[in-house]
Write an enzyme that holds these catalytic residues in place. Structure first.
Site, PDB file in Angstrom:
ATOM      1  N   GLU A  40     -10.307  83.080 -46.706  1.00 22.80           N
ATOM      2  CA  GLU A  40     -10.040  83.109 -48.144  1.00 22.80           C
ATOM      3  C   GLU A  40     -10.529  81.826 -48.794  1.00 22.80           C
ATOM      4  OE1 GLU A  40      -6.446  83.295 -51.451  1.00 22.80           O
ATOM      5  OE2 GLU A  40      -6.012  83.745 -49.349  1.00 22.80           O
ATOM      6  N   LYS A  60       9.209  89.932 -36.205  1.00 24.53           N
ATOM      7  CA  LYS A  60       8.042  90.470 -36.917  1.00 24.53           C
ATOM      8  C   LYS A  60       8.403  91.513 -37.959  1.00 24.53           C
ATOM      9  CE  LYS A  60       5.380  89.413 -32.819  1.00 24.53           C
ATOM     10  NZ  LYS A  60       4.755  89.911 -31.582  1.00 24.53           N
ATOM     11  N   ASP A 106       1.552  83.155 -32.840  1.00 24.04           N
ATOM     12  CA  ASP A 106       1.476  84.605 -32.979  1.00 24.04           C
ATOM     13  C   ASP A 106       1.341  84.944 -34.462  1.00 24.04           C
ATOM     14  OD1 ASP A 106       1.817  87.336 -33.082  1.00 24.04           O
ATOM     15  OD2 ASP A 106       3.436  87.385 -31.613  1.00 24.04           O
ATOM     16  N   HIS A 110     -11.101  80.551 -58.258  1.00 26.13           N
ATOM     17  CA  HIS A 110     -11.521  81.566 -57.286  1.00 26.13           C
ATOM     18  C   HIS A 110     -12.960  82.008 -57.519  1.00 26.13           C
ATOM     19  CE1 HIS A 110      -8.185  82.708 -54.593  1.00 26.13           C
ATOM     20  NE2 HIS A 110      -7.449  82.099 -55.509  1.00 26.13           N
TER      21      HIS A 110
END
Length: 539
Positions: free
Chosen positions: A218, A350, A426, A524
């Site tokens: 990104e 998660k 993770d 951006h």
């Protein structure tokens, strides 16, 4: 000539073995295997009857029985001596796995595969690739069969190309230590994905400077965090406090009745039983130490949430082993207890959950800084008043309207994910690790800005998992937290958690400033758009 000598002799022996086992068989391998087994069983039965009837005269039938048994034994021994043999398939034959799948359509002749030194693929490699492509040799067994992880990945990659008809030339192969990932990071590898790593900082946190590695695709993210770091450093730095350190695992068990489940709950949570259960739990590891047990009831199902410290490891395996020890003990005390699963989702791993948001999981950290008014204006290009108002309307009220669960922030998950990937954590645990509430207040008569992030579930480790890979270990080393801290076990993982929170603080500060000043879209367009792609689209 002695065929055992020299390269040519070795090839003759190999060819003879292949002809004996599978290379020259006119039938599909599954049929020949079945015939051999039937022949062996029938001949063995006949020989047993012959031994029991000693008066039975020997004749041609008995001789044929002995020959059939010897032939079957020789065939099966040769088959096991060459287990990588692929099923021989031509035309409409099945794929060697019981005919349960359709034969693959004929594909174009594959291009020759290059071996280690850039030459053509060796004969043995060709046979193995053919076996994997046909399904005779499962792909996941390559490492154990070959004893060479790099070669296994190379042959699997070629088999994949032949099966799919599509190449993976853009997927890098060289430069990865395939031995390092075996049994730890990834199964059935064929290469690795490249991700750019940027460095934001220095981040002045708790009196120390950190250059923060971030793996992301990104555009504008690293630049934004870097600006936040600059504003924090120019204002004297940020400070963090670790509130709690406890990884959790919550098995689900079922009992005959809700009353019986309540009895087990009372037993597990009783202070008088904690030392006993902790001793059973702690046998699983030198570093895992049980902290507490909290239970929840749903009918006759009981969920027991075990929390423990895990040293410098993230600790999921460690706490799971300890839980299994305790469950084994509890089954002696409550023999009617049925263990449904070592994980009952009350952990909770998660998934965004209230229990993690309230109780915490992993490291619970608060990080804060006071940003000077002139820094807000010169570096962040906005005002203290605008930032405070924006945070209330966006991060607090807006998130409440959306029904957020731990999402009272601007983009904490952006920074957490980039840091997790760079340091071998993770990535899926970004879900709960990104739970964060960002608070902004005017201080010093409205001249300065107090900003804080509270993150109750940062799940990180500096040993185990992806931290063993060279690139990720290098990023951990850049932060000064590589490996375990032998002098103070757990110190490196705790420091990494505070660095995550400090980086989130910088990212929150910069993004809120961009929104308050109306610069977000412009930024951006500058950092997150490729002029090359735009030109291609225009053409």
């Amino acid at each position: 000539m002695d065929v055992r000598r020299g390269g040519g002799g070795g090839r003759i022996v190999g060819a003879a073995r292949r002809a004996l086992t599978w290379g020259a068989l006119p039938l599909p391998m599954r049929i020949t295997n079945g015939l051999a087994m039937v022949s062996l069983v029938l001949s063995s039965c006949d020989l047993l009857r012959l031994c029991s009837d000693r008066e039975r005269p020997l004749g041609g039938r008995e001789f044929a029985t002995v020959v059939c048994q010897l032939a079957s034994v020789v065939y099966l021994v040769s088959l096991f001596a060459h287990p990588d043999a692929p099923a021989t398939t031509t035309g409409d034959d099945d794929d060697g796995q019981g005919g349960s799948r359709r034969a693959r359509p004929a594909a174009a002749e594959p291009a020759p595969m290059h071996g280690h030194g850039g030459g053509m693929m060796e004969a043995d490699d060709e046979e193995i690739v053919a076996a994997v492509a046909s399904g005779a040799l499962p792909s996941h067994r390559l490492e154990s069969r070959l004893g060479d992880c790099r070669r296994a990945a190379r042959l699997r990659r070629e088999a994949l190309r032949r099966v799919t008809g599509r190449g993976v030339e853009g997927l890098p192969f060289d430069g990865m230590d395939y031995q390092a990932i075996l049994g730890q990071c990834c199964e059935m590898p064929v290469g690795y994905v490249q991700l750019p790593v940027g460095v934001a900082g220095p981040l002045l946190l708790d009196g120390r400077e950190y250059h923060v590695p971030m793996a992301t695709t990104e555009g504008c993210l690293v630049a934004s965090v870097n600006r936040g770091c600059r504003a924090i450093s120019a204002s004297g730095g940020a400070f963090s406090v670790l509130l709690r350190d406890a990884m959790s695992r919550a098995p689900a068990v079922k009992l005959p009745s809700a009353m019986r489940a309540a009895e087990l709950k009372a037993f597990a949570e009783a202070p008088a039983n904690f030392e006993l259960l902790a001793a059973v739990f702690n046998r699983s590891s030198r570093f895992g130490r049980l902290q507490d047990i909290r239970c929840a009831l749903a009918g006759r199902n009981l969920y027991m949430r075990f929390s423990c410290i895990t040293g410098d490891a993230m600790g999921m395996n460690m706490v799971s082993k300890g839980v299994e020890n305790v469950l084994g003990y509890l089954q002696n005390v409550f023999p009617d207890m049925d263990v449904i699963s070592v994980s009952g989702n009350y952990c909770s791993d998660k998934k965004p959950t209230a229990v993690n948001w309230i109780e915490g999981r992993g490291k619970s950290v608060v990080c804060e800084a006071i940003i000077k008014g002139d820094v807000v204006q010169k570096v962040l290009k906005t005002t203290v008043e605008k930032l405070v108002e924006l945070n209330i309307i966006k991060n607090l009220a807006g998130s409440a309207v959306a029904g957020a669960l731990g999402g009272f922030n601007a983009h904490a998950s952006n920074i957490v994910t980039a840091l997790f990937i760079a340091t071998g954590q993770d990535p899926a645990q970004n879900v709960e690790s990104s739970q964060c509430i960002t608070m902004l207040e005017e201080v010093n008569d409205g001249d300065d800005l107090h900003i804080s992030v509270t993150m109750p579930s940062i799940e990180v480790g500096t040993i185990g998992g992806g931290t063993c890979l060279a690139s990720q270990a290098a990023c951990l080393n850049l932060l000064g937290v590589k490996g375990s801290n032998h002098g103070s076990p757990g110190a490196n993982a705790k420091r990494l958690a505070t660095i995550v929170a400090g980086s989130v603080l910088a990212g929150e500060l910069s993004l809120l400033a961009a929104l308050a000043s109306g610069h977000l879209v412009k930024s951006h367009m500058m950092y997150n758009r490729s002029s090359k792609d735009v030109a291609k689209a225009a053409s």
